[in-house]
Design a protein around this motif. Structure first.
Motif, mmCIF file in Angstrom:
data_model
loop_
_atom_site.group_PDB
_atom_site.id
_atom_site.type_symbol
_atom_site.label_atom_id
_atom_site.label_comp_id
_atom_site.label_asym_id
_atom_site.label_seq_id
_atom_site.Cartn_x
_atom_site.Cartn_y
_atom_site.Cartn_z
ATOM 1 N N VAL A 143 0.852 -1.185 0.000
ATOM 2 C CA VAL A 143 0.000 0.000 0.000
ATOM 3 C C VAL A 143 0.891 1.239 0.000
ATOM 4 O O VAL A 143 1.923 1.278 0.681
ATOM 5 C CB VAL A 143 -0.964 -0.001 1.205
ATOM 6 N N SER A 144 0.488 2.225 -0.783
ATOM 7 C CA SER A 144 1.233 3.478 -0.842
ATOM 8 C C SER A 144 0.253 4.606 -1.140
ATOM 9 O O SER A 144 -0.912 4.364 -1.452
ATOM 10 C CB SER A 144 2.323 3.416 -1.909
ATOM 11 N N ARG A 145 0.725 5.818 -1.029
ATOM 12 C CA ARG A 145 -0.151 6.959 -1.304
ATOM 13 C C ARG A 145 0.657 8.101 -1.879
ATOM 14 O O ARG A 145 1.866 8.243 -1.603
ATOM 15 C CB ARG A 145 -0.887 7.391 -0.035
ATOM 16 N N ASP A 146 -0.046 8.924 -2.646
ATOM 17 C CA ASP A 146 0.524 10.149 -3.196
ATOM 18 C C ASP A 146 -0.437 11.269 -2.816
ATOM 19 O O ASP A 146 -1.480 11.450 -3.465
ATOM 20 C CB ASP A 146 0.679 10.029 -4.712
ATOM 21 N N ASN A 147 -0.115 11.987 -1.768
ATOM 22 C CA ASN A 147 -1.042 13.012 -1.273
ATOM 23 C C ASN A 147 -1.201 14.177 -2.252
ATOM 24 O O ASN A 147 -2.223 14.852 -2.251
ATOM 25 C CB ASN A 147 -0.586 13.512 0.091
ATOM 26 N N ALA A 148 -0.205 14.398 -3.083
ATOM 27 C CA ALA A 148 -0.324 15.454 -4.083
ATOM 28 C C ALA A 148 -1.371 15.110 -5.135
ATOM 29 O O ALA A 148 -1.945 16.005 -5.761
ATOM 30 C CB ALA A 148 1.026 15.695 -4.748
ATOM 31 N N LYS A 149 -1.619 13.815 -5.320
ATOM 32 C CA LYS A 149 -2.609 13.356 -6.297
ATOM 33 C C LYS A 149 -3.897 12.862 -5.636
ATOM 34 O O LYS A 149 -4.783 12.334 -6.322
ATOM 35 C CB LYS A 149 -2.019 12.238 -7.157
ATOM 36 N N ASN A 150 -3.974 12.999 -4.316
ATOM 37 C CA ASN A 150 -5.166 12.527 -3.579
ATOM 38 C C ASN A 150 -5.462 11.056 -3.882
ATOM 39 O O ASN A 150 -6.622 10.665 -4.024
ATOM 40 C CB ASN A 150 -6.400 13.372 -3.911
ATOM 41 N N THR A 151 -4.427 10.251 -3.975
ATOM 42 C CA THR A 151 -4.595 8.866 -4.417
ATOM 43 C C THR A 151 -3.842 7.906 -3.506
ATOM 44 O O THR A 151 -2.711 8.185 -3.096
ATOM 45 C CB THR A 151 -4.107 8.697 -5.866
ATOM 46 N N VAL A 152 -4.496 6.789 -3.235
ATOM 47 C CA VAL A 152 -3.863 5.685 -2.536
ATOM 48 C C VAL A 152 -3.840 4.491 -3.484
ATOM 49 O O VAL A 152 -4.744 4.316 -4.307
ATOM 50 C CB VAL A 152 -4.605 5.358 -1.221
ATOM 51 N N TYR A 153 -2.784 3.693 -3.366
ATOM 52 C CA TYR A 153 -2.570 2.577 -4.282
ATOM 53 C C TYR A 153 -2.475 1.268 -3.504
ATOM 54 O O TYR A 153 -2.083 1.234 -2.338
ATOM 55 C CB TYR A 153 -1.278 2.769 -5.071
ATOM 56 N N LEU A 154 -2.801 0.190 -4.189
ATOM 57 C CA LEU A 154 -2.572 -1.140 -3.660
ATOM 58 C C LEU A 154 -1.936 -1.957 -4.772
ATOM 59 O O LEU A 154 -2.582 -2.316 -5.749
ATOM 60 C CB LEU A 154 -3.860 -1.803 -3.192
ATOM 61 N N ARG A 155 -0.657 -2.207 -4.613
ATOM 62 C CA ARG A 155 0.073 -3.017 -5.578
ATOM 63 C C ARG A 155 0.002 -4.460 -5.124
ATOM 64 O O ARG A 155 0.418 -4.798 -4.011
ATOM 65 C CB ARG A 155 1.525 -2.541 -5.642
ATOM 66 N N MET A 156 -0.508 -5.326 -6.003
ATOM 67 C CA MET A 156 -0.699 -6.725 -5.666
ATOM 68 C C MET A 156 0.138 -7.587 -6.603
ATOM 69 O O MET A 156 0.056 -7.419 -7.820
ATOM 70 C CB MET A 156 -2.179 -7.097 -5.787
ATOM 71 N N LYS A 157 0.909 -8.491 -6.052
ATOM 72 C CA LYS A 157 1.701 -9.404 -6.861
ATOM 73 C C LYS A 157 1.528 -10.822 -6.335
ATOM 74 O O LYS A 157 0.957 -11.028 -5.257
ATOM 75 C CB LYS A 157 3.168 -9.001 -6.858
ATOM 76 N N SER A 158 2.003 -11.775 -7.120
ATOM 77 C CA SER A 158 1.858 -13.190 -6.754
ATOM 78 C C SER A 158 0.420 -13.509 -6.371
ATOM 79 O O SER A 158 0.144 -14.159 -5.351
ATOM 80 C CB SER A 158 2.811 -13.548 -5.600
ATOM 81 N N LEU A 159 -0.497 -13.044 -7.187
ATOM 82 C CA LEU A 159 -1.909 -13.199 -6.870
ATOM 83 C C LEU A 159 -2.326 -14.661 -6.889
ATOM 84 O O LEU A 159 -1.820 -15.468 -7.680
ATOM 85 C CB LEU A 159 -2.757 -12.378 -7.842
ATOM 86 N N LYS A 160 -3.274 -14.973 -6.003
ATOM 87 C CA LYS A 160 -3.782 -16.331 -5.855
ATOM 88 C C LYS A 160 -5.289 -16.321 -6.100
ATOM 89 O O LYS A 160 -5.948 -15.292 -5.910
ATOM 90 C CB LYS A 160 -3.518 -16.827 -4.436
ATOM 91 N N PRO A 161 -5.848 -17.459 -6.476
ATOM 92 C CA PRO A 161 -7.316 -17.508 -6.663
ATOM 93 C C PRO A 161 -8.081 -17.034 -5.428
ATOM 94 O O PRO A 161 -9.145 -16.427 -5.566
ATOM 95 C CB PRO A 161 -7.564 -18.981 -6.968
ATOM 96 N N GLU A 162 -7.533 -17.287 -4.258
ATOM 97 C CA GLU A 162 -8.223 -16.864 -3.036
ATOM 98 C C GLU A 162 -8.177 -15.350 -2.803
ATOM 99 O O GLU A 162 -8.806 -14.849 -1.876
ATOM 100 C CB GLU A 162 -7.655 -17.586 -1.807
#
Length: 126
Positions: A69-88
């Protein structure tokens, strides 16, 4: 405050995806933000959260080491980077804002969050 989540989609197991959540609020930089997910027939659970300045973070055990999880307050945006995704990991993902956060706090209870995005569906195929 209005939140708009995006970035969901269909991905194969082992793949990656990045979700974004943009806020219309003028005080975004003072909100703690969280990402929740809700799988079919299950409760909505917190998987990641970040303090207003991004210094403190929380991850659920199920995603620790795979999601960031990360955020860029200048862009009013929060991110969720997901890797190694699983069916669950298949679920509707929601972003949420704690508009009354204490400085540096990372809220971990659903009821601490005041505003919610509309959700974005992530489907991980096996």
């Amino acid at each position: 405050v209005q939140l708009q989540a995006s970035g969901g989609g269909l991905v194969q197991a082992g793949g990656s995806l990045e979700l974004s959540c943009t806020s219309s609020g003028h005080r975004f930089s003072s909100y703690a933000m969280g990402w929740f997910r809700q799988a079919p027939g299950k409760e909505r659970v917190l998987i990641a959260a970040i303090s207003w300045a991004g210094r403190n973070k929380f991850y659920a055990d199920s995603v620790k080491g795979r999601f960031t999880v990360s955020r860029d307050n200048a862009k009013n945006t929060v991110y969720l980077r997901m890797k190694s995704l699983k069916p669950e990991d298949t679920a509707v993902y929601y972003c949420a804002a704690d508009e009354n956060t204490v400085s540096g706090a990372v809220p971990t209870l659903l009821q601490q969050y005041d505003s919610w995005g509309q959700g974005t569906l992530v489907t991980v195929s096996s």
